[in-house]
Design an enzyme around this catalytic site. Structure first.
Site, PDB file in Angstrom:
ATOM      1  N   ALA A   1       0.861  -1.173   0.000  1.00 31.61           N
ATOM      2  CA  ALA A   1       0.000   0.000   0.000  1.00 31.61           C
ATOM      3  C   ALA A   1       0.902   1.228   0.000  1.00 31.61           C
ATOM      4  CB  ALA A   1      -0.858  -0.004   1.253  1.00 31.61           C
TER       5      ALA A   1
ATOM      6  N   GLU B   1      -0.788  -9.311  -1.026  1.00 33.70           N
ATOM      7  CA  GLU B   1      -2.220  -9.556  -0.796  1.00 33.70           C
ATOM      8  C   GLU B   1      -2.997  -9.488  -2.119  1.00 33.70           C
ATOM      9  OE1 GLU B   1      -3.275  -8.010   3.603  1.00 33.70           O
ATOM     10  OE2 GLU B   1      -2.290  -6.500   2.325  1.00 33.70           O
TER      11      GLU B   1
ATOM     12  N   GLY C   1       0.464  -5.104   0.719  1.00 25.30           N
ATOM     13  CA  GLY C   1      -0.727  -5.088  -0.147  1.00 25.30           C
ATOM     14  C   GLY C   1      -0.436  -5.651  -1.515  1.00 25.30           C
TER      15      GLY C   1
ATOM     16  N   GLU D   1       4.203  -5.745   7.074  1.00 26.34           N
ATOM     17  CA  GLU D   1       3.409  -4.717   7.769  1.00 26.34           C
ATOM     18  C   GLU D   1       3.786  -4.601   9.245  1.00 26.34           C
ATOM     19  OE1 GLU D   1       0.785  -5.910   4.273  1.00 26.34           O
ATOM     20  OE2 GLU D   1       2.300  -6.823   5.546  1.00 26.34           O
TER      21      GLU D   1
END
Ligand code: T1G
Length: 695
Positions: free
Chosen positions: A63, A105, A102, A125
């Site tokens: 992200a 993911e 992300g 993370e």
């Protein structure tokens, strides 16, 4: 359609490419682009399968961390991943570089994953004080099993493509990202393979559902060193939900955990530290276009504890290094210790069995300074006196080739004075490593008054190449780290004279999150060193002197501020020390008083912050965040507190300035009066962070 997410059609296969340099972070625009392109491909009858890939040096590295401090923009990453997952057409993620956070993911939302051999895949993370918030805690355990998922998520370190293949995280290792992704998509179509939606595949959870200790043992192993951190435990809780709950309920548990962490002080501090580390490598005052000098050959002078550790750092990075000593005996002793260090790491499984031999082969031990003649960078790590440093640098000036960078590993001596004995002060600087130098990540790069910008950049570049975190600092006694440490040690000593005990002070400091308190640190370093230097300078510290007069030099004599059982480094409070302190204070006519833990904490931390403000005033450090990077990577400051200057902004500069003034009067110590910069910012209601914005 999106400009940064493009689609190209190749005979029924839609190749969707994200192009958002430098690391294809999942900004709002990227999320929008992927969703648009996937929806278009799904709706396009000419498209039978989709490949999701990235341009540039890496697959999606997560992200966009900068967005976490802003109001969320649609679409959410969940919407994007749900669209991938729900696609009736096979979607293959084609991975190169680092598929992180992300990014992984997103790939886990795809039905298949391929990666090139050099790719790395991970969910880091936890290093940002977060948990994987877009399905990683639910899909990764389903892809690789709970045990590896716990290691990857609570540890935050990526795994290789080969490991990913062996654990079923990817379906194939390919030679070329896009071509490999396309070929795999065609194979899926040709073999009419059913789409693998991880959300529906609980096969790898069965064992842990039957025997939950598989999971709890893995968590216990990974949280041994997680004292003080919130995120590792929140990660474990979310992964536990994957085992105990259906997918969508597990996703909800993950979401709740993420939303709690992302607004917390710990994650704010760790995200700050992420960018602070990268900011520190951008050296102020180096003209645009300055190039580092080429460094092919490195020489280290001195095979003692520091020289040996520095040489190992180069060998660990695969860079050959010449290690120079004054005689065969000290050389062989140094090489022997390095060999043992490597063998011990290999025995612990920290290194592959062949690594000790491979790394020692990169270290050439020689006798005689003349051997520096071919080196591009020379790092001196000899005895810490100005006389010895000047002797060595005069010799280096004669032997070293033109343009070689001459670095001193001094931890506090004046670099300009050392440079003054050479005819090339522009090539002289400090590279201050921290012990053990093959482990500690910080390298204070000390900029002399005449140090040339390209010499500085060379040191910064080399430090990064050997996996160190470089911070450029100016010349002063103790540079940044040791100077602030001295301010803390000074107060620690005073607290003993006022009534505190070593174990009380250390308990407050370790409870705050530091690995060790000032008195246990003193015992580790050896109290006799400070004692001898006080005697040389004719100054007294009655309590510490009394300890040394009693032969209590610390761990090396089994007694110091604490007692140590044979073979143990565990500090044990010793009633003899309390008695010794009482005697000393009585002789000085001093009375002990009750001192609260809060006062101890404030007098341990606030004087450091105050010294940090002086360091900024004197431009010894370019930014407050540089000071924080020094403390996080050099002194074990808990990263979830962001560093002394970040912590100061969290507490508030006004209350800190007021407490400092209070203690200055209470202890009659004018050095505790708030520094002008701290006072100004406090009076203006500003923060240290505002300085970066010209505050
Ligand atoms: N967001 C924003 N900027 C980033 C970024 C990111 N994720 N990653 C890197 N940058 C910037 C960085 O600040 C620098 O900027 C430049 O890119 C190059 O980085 C929902 C919550 C990928 C291994 O934690 O580990 O996904 O200084 O110097 O050494 O679950 O960057 O040039 O201006 O580090 O080659 C999870 C973070 C996010 C990975 C490349 N992802 N990045 O290393 O280059 S949270 C991460 C890295 C998340 C989801 C959650 C490394 C790298 P500038 P660099 P590098």
């Amino acid at each position: 359609m999106s400009e940064i997410v493009k689609a190209e059609h190749r005979d029924g296969i839609a190749i969707i490419t994200v192009d958002n340099p430098p690391v294809n972070a999942l900004s709002a625009a990227v999320r929008r682009g992927i969703l648009e392109q996937v929806n278009a491909a799904v709706a396009d009858p000419k498209v039978q399968a989709i490949v999701l890939t990235c341009a540039g040096r890496t697959f999606i590295a997560g992200a966009d961390i900068t967005e976490f401090n802003k109001p969320p923009q649609p679409p959410s990453l969940h919407e994007v991943i749900d669209a991938l997952d729900a696609s009736p057409k096979p979607i293959v993620a084609a991975i190169h570089g680092t598929a992180l956070g992300g990014g992984l993911e997103t790939a886990l939302g795809c039905h298949f994953r391929v990666a090139v051999k050099s790719a790395k895949l991970g969910l880091p993370e936890v290093k940002l004080g977060l948990l994987p918030g877009a399905g990683g805690t639910q899909r990764l355990p389903r892809a690789v099993g709970p045990e590896l998922a716990v290691q990857m998520i609570l540890g935050g370190n990526p795994i290789s493509a080969a490991e990913a293949l062996s654990h079923g995280l990817i379906d194939e290792v390919v030679d070329d990202t896009v071509a490999g992704g396309e070929a795999f998509a065609r194979k899926v179509l040709a073999e009419q393979r059913s789409l693998r939606r991880l959300r529906d595949d609980d096969s790898k959870l069965a064992a842990a559902r039957a025997d939950r200790s598989i999971f709890t043992n893995a968590v216990a192993a990974m949280t041994k060193k997680a004292r003080g951190f919130e995120a590792p435990f929140a990660c474990a809780d979310a992964i536990g939900a994957a085992i105990d709950l259906p997918f969508d309920e597990g996703m909800k548990r993950e979401r709740d955990g993420f939303l709690k962490l992302v607004v917390g002080d710990q994650s704010k501090a760790q995200r700050y530290a992420f960018f602070a580390e990268r900011e520190a490598a951008k050296v102020a005052g180096v003209p645009e276009g300055t190039k580092p000098r080429p460094v092919a050959k490195v020489a280290v002078i001195g095979a003692g504890t520091m020289g040996g550790g520095i040489a190992m750092s180069f060998a660990n990075a695969g860079i050959p290094v010449t290690l120079i000593e004054t005689g065969e005996q000290p050389l062989q002793r140094g090489l022997g210790i390095m060999q043992k260090n490597y063998e011990a790491s290999a025995a612990r499984g920290g290194l592959p069995p062949d690594a000790p031999a491979k790394r020692m082969a990169l270290i050439t031990g020689v006798v005689g300074l003349e051997h520096v003649k071919d080196a591009d960078l020379i790092i001196e790590a000899v005895f810490e006196t100005m006389a010895v440093k000047k002797e060595v640098f005069s010799a280096l000036d004669a032997y070293a080739k033109p343009g070689a960078v001459l670095a001193s590993n001094t931890s506090y001596l004046n670099i300009d004075a050392i440079a003054s004995v050479t005819k090339r002060p522009q090539d002289v600087l400090g590279m201050h490593f921290f012990s053990p130098a093959n482990v500690m990540k910080l390298c204070e790069i000390v900029r002399g008054v005449q140090t040339a910008p390209d010499a500085l950049l060379t040191a910064v570049t080399v430090a990064k190449a050997i996996a160190k975190v470089p911070v450029v600092v100016g010349v002063c006694d103790g540079f940044v780290g040791n100077r602030m440490l001295a301010a803390r040690s000074n107060q620690a000593e005073k607290l003993l004279f006022e009534g505190a005990l070593p174990q009380q002070v250390d308990a407050v400091v370790t409870k705050f999150g530091m690995p060790m308190g000032p008195f246990a640190m003193g015992d580790l370093a050896g109290l006799d060193i400070g004692w001898r230097s006080r005697q040389d300078r004719g100054i007294k510290s009655e309590i510490a002197d009394a300890l040394c007069e009693a032969g209590r030099f610390g761990q090396k004599t089994g007694k110091g501020y604490y007692a140590y059982e044979a073979g143990s480094r565990a500090p044990l409070p010793d009633p003899e020390v309390e008695a010794l302190i009482n005697d000393t204070l009585a002789k000085l006519g001093l009375k002990r008083r009750e001192i609260s833990d809060q006062e101890i904490l404030e007098r341990m931390i606030y004087p450091m912050i105050n010294e940090g403000a002086r360091i900024l005033e004197e431009k010894i450090a370019a930014r407050p965040s540089d000071i924080d990077v020094v403390w996080i990577y050099g002194y074990g400051w808990p990263v979830y507190r962001g560093g002394p200057m970040f912590y100061a902004d969290l507490v508030g500069l006004k209350p800190i300035a007021e407490r400092l003034s209070h203690y200055a009067k209470q202890t009659n110590d004018p050095s505790l009066e708030p520094a002008p910069l701290l006072k100004r910012l406090a009076d203006e209601g500003k923060t240290f962070a505002s300085l970066a914005k010209g505050g």
